[in-house]
Design a protein around this motif. Structure first.
Motif, mmCIF file in Angstrom:
data_model
loop_
_atom_site.group_PDB
_atom_site.id
_atom_site.type_symbol
_atom_site.label_atom_id
_atom_site.label_comp_id
_atom_site.label_asym_id
_atom_site.label_seq_id
_atom_site.Cartn_x
_atom_site.Cartn_y
_atom_site.Cartn_z
ATOM 1 N N ALA A 178 43.413 26.188 53.428
ATOM 2 C CA ALA A 178 44.356 25.726 52.402
ATOM 3 C C ALA A 178 45.208 26.881 51.897
ATOM 4 O O ALA A 178 46.425 26.727 51.700
ATOM 5 N N GLU A 179 44.606 28.044 51.705
ATOM 6 C CA GLU A 179 45.377 29.212 51.257
ATOM 7 C C GLU A 179 46.417 29.601 52.302
ATOM 8 O O GLU A 179 47.556 29.913 51.976
ATOM 9 N N ARG A 239 37.469 10.153 58.087
ATOM 10 C CA ARG A 239 37.169 11.595 58.141
ATOM 11 C C ARG A 239 38.448 12.420 58.044
ATOM 12 O O ARG A 239 38.522 13.393 57.282
ATOM 13 N N ALA A 240 39.458 12.052 58.822
ATOM 14 C CA ALA A 240 40.728 12.788 58.787
ATOM 15 C C ALA A 240 41.361 12.701 57.396
ATOM 16 O O ALA A 240 41.871 13.696 56.874
ATOM 17 N N ASN A 241 41.300 11.519 56.792
ATOM 18 C CA ASN A 241 41.866 11.347 55.453
ATOM 19 C C ASN A 241 41.111 12.154 54.406
ATOM 20 O O ASN A 241 41.709 12.695 53.477
ATOM 21 N N ARG A 242 39.794 12.251 54.561
ATOM 22 C CA ARG A 242 38.995 13.055 53.620
ATOM 23 C C ARG A 242 39.375 14.534 53.699
ATOM 24 O O ARG A 242 39.490 15.205 52.675
ATOM 25 N N VAL A 243 39.555 15.020 54.918
ATOM 26 C CA VAL A 243 39.946 16.427 55.076
ATOM 27 C C VAL A 243 41.346 16.622 54.480
ATOM 28 O O VAL A 243 41.597 17.596 53.762
ATOM 29 N N ARG A 244 42.260 15.704 54.756
ATOM 30 C CA ARG A 244 43.610 15.790 54.190
ATOM 31 C C ARG A 244 43.542 15.803 52.661
ATOM 32 O O ARG A 244 44.160 16.646 52.004
ATOM 33 N N ASP A 245 42.778 14.872 52.092
ATOM 34 C CA ASP A 245 42.660 14.796 50.637
ATOM 35 C C ASP A 245 42.072 16.083 50.057
ATOM 36 O O ASP A 245 42.499 16.553 48.997
ATOM 37 N N TYR A 246 41.089 16.642 50.763
ATOM 38 C CA TYR A 246 40.485 17.893 50.294
ATOM 39 C C TYR A 246 41.525 19.011 50.266
ATOM 40 O O TYR A 246 41.638 19.748 49.281
ATOM 41 N N GLU A 276 44.795 18.743 50.123
ATOM 42 C CA GLU A 276 45.784 18.458 49.082
ATOM 43 C C GLU A 276 45.234 18.772 47.698
ATOM 44 O O GLU A 276 45.965 19.243 46.830
ATOM 45 N N SER A 277 43.920 18.549 47.495
ATOM 46 C CA SER A 277 43.311 18.871 46.199
ATOM 47 C C SER A 277 43.304 20.376 45.955
ATOM 48 O O SER A 277 43.168 20.829 44.822
#
Length: 189
Positions: free
Chosen positions: A97-98, A130-137, A139-140
């Motif tokens: 994310a960084e 699973r892909a959406n969870r990683v995306r959401d993480y 983005e958070s």
């Protein structure tokens, strides 16, 4: 009296000549210093141009290095039937994310997969979750959603032909891949 006047005029003239002479000497020294500095600047000008060119090349190399560093892929693995991101993958995702925030011009594809156990429709749904969870993480953690596209493959692309418990673990994943240029969507492929 005339002698005193003539003496005064001559004394004044001689004094002014001395003053003018010292000013001329000072002016000559300043002119010499200016000429020396101009010559030195002329010598330094090609060095300055070379320095500027090297600075630009260095900046270009840094960008290239960052792009190479970002041209990576990472897998996040999941437990059977789960879309929960395990803590040890969260720390890795924090680092990604960084990187993503530091390079907003780099886009990412998140591909979700499932193992071959269970029903095909459920596996497709699970891989999408699973892909959406990683995306959401991500983005958070401040990643711009414009940088990310998610794709679900379900059980379609197993890493190994053999179906075993060991290989199944590696099939339950989300693969993150960096991409230069616009994110590909299902409609634009």
């Amino acid at each position: 009296m005339i002698g005193a006047i003539v003496g005064g005029i001559v004394g004044t003239a001689v004094g002014q000549d001395g003053y003018i002479g010292s000013q001329q000497a000072q002016l000559d020294r300043q002119t010499e210093t200016i000429n020396h500095l101009n010559a030195r600047n002329a010598e330094l000008e090609p060095l300055q141009e070379s320095y500027s060119a090297l600075q630009q090349e260095l900046a270009s190399l840094r960008v290239t290095q960052q792009q190479r560093d970002l041209a990576l892929a990472m897998n996040v693995h999941f437990r059977t039937g789960s879309a929960k991101i395990e803590p040890h993958f969260q720390s890795q995702l924090d680092e990604i994310a960084e990187l993503m925030k530091q390079s907003p011009e780099v886009n990412w594809e998140l591909s979700g997969y499932a193992d071959r156990r269970g029903d095909t429709e459920r596996n497709l749904s699970l891989s999408e979750e699973r892909a959406n969870r990683v995306r959401d993480y991500l983005e958070s953690r401040g990643v711009n959603s414009v940088q990310i596209v998610t794709i679900a493959y379900g059980e379609e692309e197993p890493l190994q032909v053999d179906e075993t418990g060991e290989y199944d673990f590696f099939d339950r994943r989300v693969t993150l891949r960096s991409q230069q240029g616009p994110v590909q969507t299902a409609q634009s492929k």
